[in-house]
Design a protein around this motif. Sequence first.
Motif, PDB file in Angstrom:
ATOM      1  N   LYS A 110       4.131   0.325   8.319  1.00  0.00           N
ATOM      2  CA  LYS A 110       5.250   0.591   7.406  1.00  0.00           C
ATOM      3  C   LYS A 110       6.209  -0.600   7.345  1.00  0.00           C
ATOM      4  CE  LYS A 110       5.658   5.650   7.287  1.00  0.00           C
ATOM      5  NZ  LYS A 110       6.549   6.778   7.508  1.00  0.00           N
ATOM      6  N   SER A 111       6.405  -1.238   8.514  1.00  0.00           N
ATOM      7  CA  SER A 111       7.327  -2.375   8.562  1.00  0.00           C
ATOM      8  C   SER A 111       6.769  -3.559   7.780  1.00  0.00           C
ATOM      9  CB  SER A 111       7.579  -2.779  10.023  1.00  0.00           C
ATOM     10  OG  SER A 111       8.142  -1.704  10.744  1.00  0.00           O
ATOM     11  N   VAL A 112       5.436  -3.787   7.937  1.00  0.00           N
ATOM     12  CA  VAL A 112       4.800  -4.883   7.193  1.00  0.00           C
ATOM     13  C   VAL A 112       4.910  -4.628   5.692  1.00  0.00           C
ATOM     14  CG1 VAL A 112       2.592  -5.997   6.701  1.00  0.00           C
ATOM     15  CG2 VAL A 112       3.238  -5.500   9.066  1.00  0.00           C
ATOM     16  N   THR A 155       0.294  -9.864  13.299  1.00  0.00           N
ATOM     17  CA  THR A 155       1.711  -9.566  13.096  1.00  0.00           C
ATOM     18  C   THR A 155       2.328 -10.600  12.145  1.00  0.00           C
ATOM     19  OG1 THR A 155       2.341 -10.866  15.015  1.00  0.00           O
ATOM     20  CG2 THR A 155       1.936  -8.517  15.371  1.00  0.00           C
ATOM     21  N   ILE A 156       3.518 -10.263  11.650  1.00  0.00           N
ATOM     22  CA  ILE A 156       4.234 -11.154  10.725  1.00  0.00           C
ATOM     23  C   ILE A 156       5.537 -11.577  11.387  1.00  0.00           C
ATOM     24  CG2 ILE A 156       5.412 -11.278   8.500  1.00  0.00           C
ATOM     25  CD1 ILE A 156       3.351  -9.374   7.385  1.00  0.00           C
ATOM     26  N   GLU A 187      25.340   1.427   4.526  1.00  0.00           N
ATOM     27  CA  GLU A 187      25.084   2.765   5.073  1.00  0.00           C
ATOM     28  C   GLU A 187      24.062   3.476   4.192  1.00  0.00           C
ATOM     29  OE1 GLU A 187      27.422   6.847   6.433  1.00  0.00           O
ATOM     30  OE2 GLU A 187      28.527   5.209   5.449  1.00  0.00           O
ATOM     31  N   ILE A 188      23.045   4.084   4.852  1.00  0.00           N
ATOM     32  CA  ILE A 188      22.006   4.811   4.114  1.00  0.00           C
ATOM     33  C   ILE A 188      22.596   6.101   3.542  1.00  0.00           C
ATOM     34  CG2 ILE A 188      19.769   5.976   4.298  1.00  0.00           C
ATOM     35  CD1 ILE A 188      19.140   4.112   6.666  1.00  0.00           C
ATOM     36  N   THR A 189      22.445   6.253   2.229  1.00  0.00           N
ATOM     37  CA  THR A 189      22.912   7.495   1.582  1.00  0.00           C
ATOM     38  C   THR A 189      21.751   8.439   1.297  1.00  0.00           C
ATOM     39  OG1 THR A 189      22.748   6.428  -0.586  1.00  0.00           O
ATOM     40  CG2 THR A 189      24.901   6.374   0.523  1.00  0.00           C
ATOM     41  N   ARG A 190      20.532   7.842   1.149  1.00  0.00           N
ATOM     42  CA  ARG A 190      19.389   8.706   0.818  1.00  0.00           C
ATOM     43  C   ARG A 190      18.082   7.944   1.113  1.00  0.00           C
ATOM     44  NH1 ARG A 190      16.312  10.159  -4.109  1.00  0.00           N
ATOM     45  NH2 ARG A 190      17.259   8.363  -5.141  1.00  0.00           N
ATOM     46  N   PHE A 191      17.099   8.670   1.671  1.00  0.00           N
ATOM     47  CA  PHE A 191      15.756   8.119   1.842  1.00  0.00           C
ATOM     48  C   PHE A 191      14.958   8.429   0.581  1.00  0.00           C
ATOM     49  CE2 PHE A 191      17.008   7.855   6.200  1.00  0.00           C
ATOM     50  CZ  PHE A 191      16.197   6.867   6.751  1.00  0.00           C
ATOM     51  N   VAL A 192      14.599   7.379  -0.170  1.00  0.00           N
ATOM     52  CA  VAL A 192      13.891   7.567  -1.448  1.00  0.00           C
ATOM     53  C   VAL A 192      12.400   7.775  -1.195  1.00  0.00           C
ATOM     54  CG1 VAL A 192      13.360   6.507  -3.677  1.00  0.00           C
ATOM     55  CG2 VAL A 192      15.589   6.123  -2.599  1.00  0.00           C
ATOM     56  N   ASP A 193      11.832   7.003  -0.261  1.00  0.00           N
ATOM     57  CA  ASP A 193      10.395   7.081   0.011  1.00  0.00           C
ATOM     58  C   ASP A 193      10.177   6.835   1.502  1.00  0.00           C
ATOM     59  OD1 ASP A 193       7.671   7.154  -0.185  1.00  0.00           O
ATOM     60  OD2 ASP A 193       7.459   5.076  -0.851  1.00  0.00           O
ATOM     61  N   GLU A 194       9.280   7.578   2.102  1.00  0.00           N
ATOM     62  CA  GLU A 194       8.985   7.371   3.511  1.00  0.00           C
ATOM     63  C   GLU A 194       7.493   7.519   3.796  1.00  0.00           C
ATOM     64  OE1 GLU A 194       9.958  10.945   6.022  1.00  0.00           O
ATOM     65  OE2 GLU A 194      11.491  11.178   4.458  1.00  0.00           O
ATOM     66  N   ASP A 195       6.661   7.343   2.769  1.00  0.00           N
ATOM     67  CA  ASP A 195       5.212   7.478   2.952  1.00  0.00           C
ATOM     68  C   ASP A 195       4.585   6.145   3.351  1.00  0.00           C
ATOM     69  OD1 ASP A 195       5.304  10.173   2.361  1.00  0.00           O
ATOM     70  OD2 ASP A 195       5.084   9.838   0.209  1.00  0.00           O
ATOM     71  N   ASP A 196       4.481   5.210   2.362  1.00  0.00           N
ATOM     72  CA  ASP A 196       3.873   3.908   2.655  1.00  0.00           C
ATOM     73  C   ASP A 196       4.846   3.006   3.402  1.00  0.00           C
ATOM     74  OD1 ASP A 196       1.599   4.724   1.362  1.00  0.00           O
ATOM     75  OD2 ASP A 196       2.369   4.120  -0.593  1.00  0.00           O
ATOM     76  N   GLU A 197       6.115   2.999   2.948  1.00  0.00           N
ATOM     77  CA  GLU A 197       7.165   2.288   3.657  1.00  0.00           C
ATOM     78  C   GLU A 197       8.467   3.015   3.378  1.00  0.00           C
ATOM     79  OE1 GLU A 197       7.714   1.262  -0.323  1.00  0.00           O
ATOM     80  OE2 GLU A 197       5.940   0.618   0.768  1.00  0.00           O
ATOM     81  N   PHE A 198       9.489   2.741   4.191  1.00  0.00           N
ATOM     82  CA  PHE A 198      10.787   3.362   3.963  1.00  0.00           C
ATOM     83  C   PHE A 198      11.512   2.616   2.832  1.00  0.00           C
ATOM     84  CE2 PHE A 198      10.354   4.707   8.505  1.00  0.00           C
ATOM     85  CZ  PHE A 198      10.418   6.074   8.250  1.00  0.00           C
ATOM     86  N   THR A 199      11.954   3.374   1.830  1.00  0.00           N
ATOM     87  CA  THR A 199      12.824   2.832   0.790  1.00  0.00           C
ATOM     88  C   THR A 199      14.091   3.685   0.786  1.00  0.00           C
ATOM     89  OG1 THR A 199      10.901   2.188  -0.500  1.00  0.00           O
ATOM     90  CG2 THR A 199      13.014   2.222  -1.648  1.00  0.00           C
ATOM     91  N   VAL A 200      15.252   3.038   0.810  1.00  0.00           N
ATOM     92  CA  VAL A 200      16.499   3.790   0.965  1.00  0.00           C
ATOM     93  C   VAL A 200      17.541   3.336  -0.054  1.00  0.00           C
ATOM     94  CG1 VAL A 200      16.216   4.291   3.416  1.00  0.00           C
ATOM     95  CG2 VAL A 200      17.239   2.123   2.734  1.00  0.00           C
ATOM     96  N   ASP A 201      18.436   4.273  -0.385  1.00  0.00           N
ATOM     97  CA  ASP A 201      19.626   3.935  -1.165  1.00  0.00           C
ATOM     98  C   ASP A 201      20.731   3.537  -0.192  1.00  0.00           C
ATOM     99  OD1 ASP A 201      18.511   4.356  -3.606  1.00  0.00           O
ATOM    100  OD2 ASP A 201      19.187   6.432  -3.810  1.00  0.00           O
ATOM    101  N   ILE A 202      21.410   2.405  -0.477  1.00  0.00           N
ATOM    102  CA  ILE A 202      22.411   1.855   0.429  1.00  0.00           C
ATOM    103  C   ILE A 202      23.784   1.817  -0.247  1.00  0.00           C
ATOM    104  CG2 ILE A 202      23.091  -0.214   1.725  1.00  0.00           C
ATOM    105  CD1 ILE A 202      20.700   1.259   2.841  1.00  0.00           C
TER     106      ILE A 202
END
Length: 778
Positions: free
Chosen positions: A32-34, A84-85, A96-111
């Motif tokens: 997920k981090s990659v 590794t990278i 500050e994270i207001t919402r997690f938009v996606d958490e499947d392939d990678e984390f995408t968040v609203d900031i």
Amino acid sequence: MTTESMQFPLLPLRGLLVFPSMVLHLDVGRDKSVAAIEKAMMNDETIFLATQKQVSQEDPKPKDIYRVGTVANVKQMLKLPNGTIRVLVEGLYRGEITRFVDEDDEFTVDIKWLEEEHAEENEEEALMRSLLKQFEQYIKVSNKIKKETLATVSDINEPSRLADIVASHLSLKIKDKQDLLEIANVKDRLQYLIDLISNEKKVLDLEKKISKRVKNSMEKTQKEYYLREQLKAIQKELGEKDGKSGEAEKLREQVQTSTMPEHIAEAARKELDRFEKVPQSSAESSVIRNYIEWLLALPWTEKTQDRIEIDKAEDILEQDHYGLDKVKERILEYLAVQKLTESIKGPILCLVGPPGVGKTSLAKSIARAINRNFVRISLGGVRDEAEIRGHRRTYIGAMPGRIMQGMKKAKTVNPVFLLDEIDKMASDVRGDPSSAMLEVLDPEQNNNFSDHYIEETYDLSNVLFIATANYVNNIPGPLLDRVELLSIAGYTEVEKLHIAKEHLLPKQLQENGLKKSDLQIRDDALMKLIRSYTREAGVRNLERQIATLCRKAAKIIISGEKKRVIVTKKSIEELLGKPLYRYGQMEQANQVGAATGLAYTAAGGDTLAIEVSHYPGKGKLTLTGKLGDVMQESAQAAFSYIRSRAEELKIDPDFHEKYDIHIHVPEGATPKDGPSAGITMATALVSSLTGRAVKKEVGMTGEITLRGRVLPIGGLKEKSLSAHRAGITTIIMPEENEKDIEDIPESVRSGLTFIKVSHLDQVLKHALTEEKHESNGS
């Protein structure tokens, strides 16, 4: 800077926190981090860095990540050879994270940008000066930060940036750093940081005081050491030091610097005093020196750090072993309990199964999975109790027992200790070694194990003991009570095929200097190799045959006959000769007086042909085939039952007066014993006397009583594997063994029909044909 919500990929950090204005390298390996890094590089090279609450969390969820983090710019990205990278990031500003938009392939968040709050300029200036002063004093005390850092930090005029840069240089807990990051008010942040540095200074001062006290207490020891070294140098110059005194001094130094407990060290020093007084020519001198060397060689406190990670342990077991699902599941359960209890105390595992099924390699895999040293001792043929407990030092050539010898090889107090072939121990006039093993394997006693040679008690409670055995009936009862049995019956043909392709063939190719392209063995050829050139529960002979093919291929390639060898079902006979075994033991047609039984031996399951012939005579019963007492008694019981039920079975009631009966079990050179051939003998007898043939596809196992009852047997799993190998499709078994069917692999179970019986009448109904054939001897 806008205050509207922005969307960024999220990179969760473990044990690390990035402040704004901070530039550092990160190594990224999780999938997920990659993916987050790659997404950031495709967009505007901006990413959100937030720290996860638990460092050990491999796959964090949103609840496991702090909400406040740092928006950063990815300055550079480099892919390393290990997958590794490595990225260079620069912190930009708080978010500050207001919402997690996606958490499947990678984390995408609203900031949401965390806007900073400022106090009066003079007040912030005063706090900045105070912070720089505290930081200067901290640098002097800690000796961990370069003095040049202070000059760099002093040039910063912005209060918020100063606080962040100073915080990044301090050795603070992640929680304290996170608290600092979350403080939006610059004045409060500066004050909080000043308090933290003040507290850290107090801790460092206390450390210095403790270090000073330790140093003072060591001065006496150092002084003695210095004087002793001087004395040694003076004696050496004067030539007063003979060989023995120098040896004694060297041993004394080793005792002094060793990690052995004080009472052991005291015993060693007493022996050293005796050693110096005894003449060097005396036999006792070498006895004492050997004893001291053993005390020094044994591990007393050295240990490896356990690493019980169930996922990794499961991966290691899967890599090293194909199949054995229930055994691997039990091992993982065992390790899971050890992780929860943080202790290895518990049941002693005993792996039971025929040769070549992987018992020893399983124990090695367990050691690798938990990061422990591995040591193995073989107990096959051990008859002397002193082999376990050691000999007393009064005997010439005395040595410690095998347990202490194993601990010396292990070099740690917590190895995985394999007691191989525990069922092969025997007892005679020199004692019972299995009784000595009771103390070794009993968790309540082995913390004070006593070896006759060492004399001092030794703690074995940290050792993980694993035993192996071929035949459970040969393990002494008290010893069996202290172990938990894990049965490894053997492998099916499909499992052997996978093992050969994935493990044995690559291993033998490497050992014989061949490349993968040099030798190819097709699947049908491997199956023929398994069926016609080996007959075993394990895979040891299979590996030998594969090694033979590799050697022959190497000769062909070196001689220039071919550049590449492909082994097919047809060509395998040219390389290995005619098949050694006929595949399958099932009869080619229904036979009168011949029944197929299923046997359980130390080498796994096997089929057992039982033949009965009758001819005019006076009722004599002859048994041949090297049968043991129990098997002969089973034959007598079957004969008596048939006499009592002759009319119901439509047999001449006077057959025992008119005919002689001969029961034979082929392969007469092999000893055979056990009660489970009872119903097979009875069926073959009835078949011979009635002329009804035994169905060729039926194999059977079960003990018989005089009343015709069928009693349960052991080793159903092993017997079923042998029946499957032999091509038998129907197994007649005791009703009380129904619970054991679940232990049989699904690939075998699906090809067999199990008929559960409780009486011989049911056996005859399913095993014999209805029509009569010409009898084989009447």
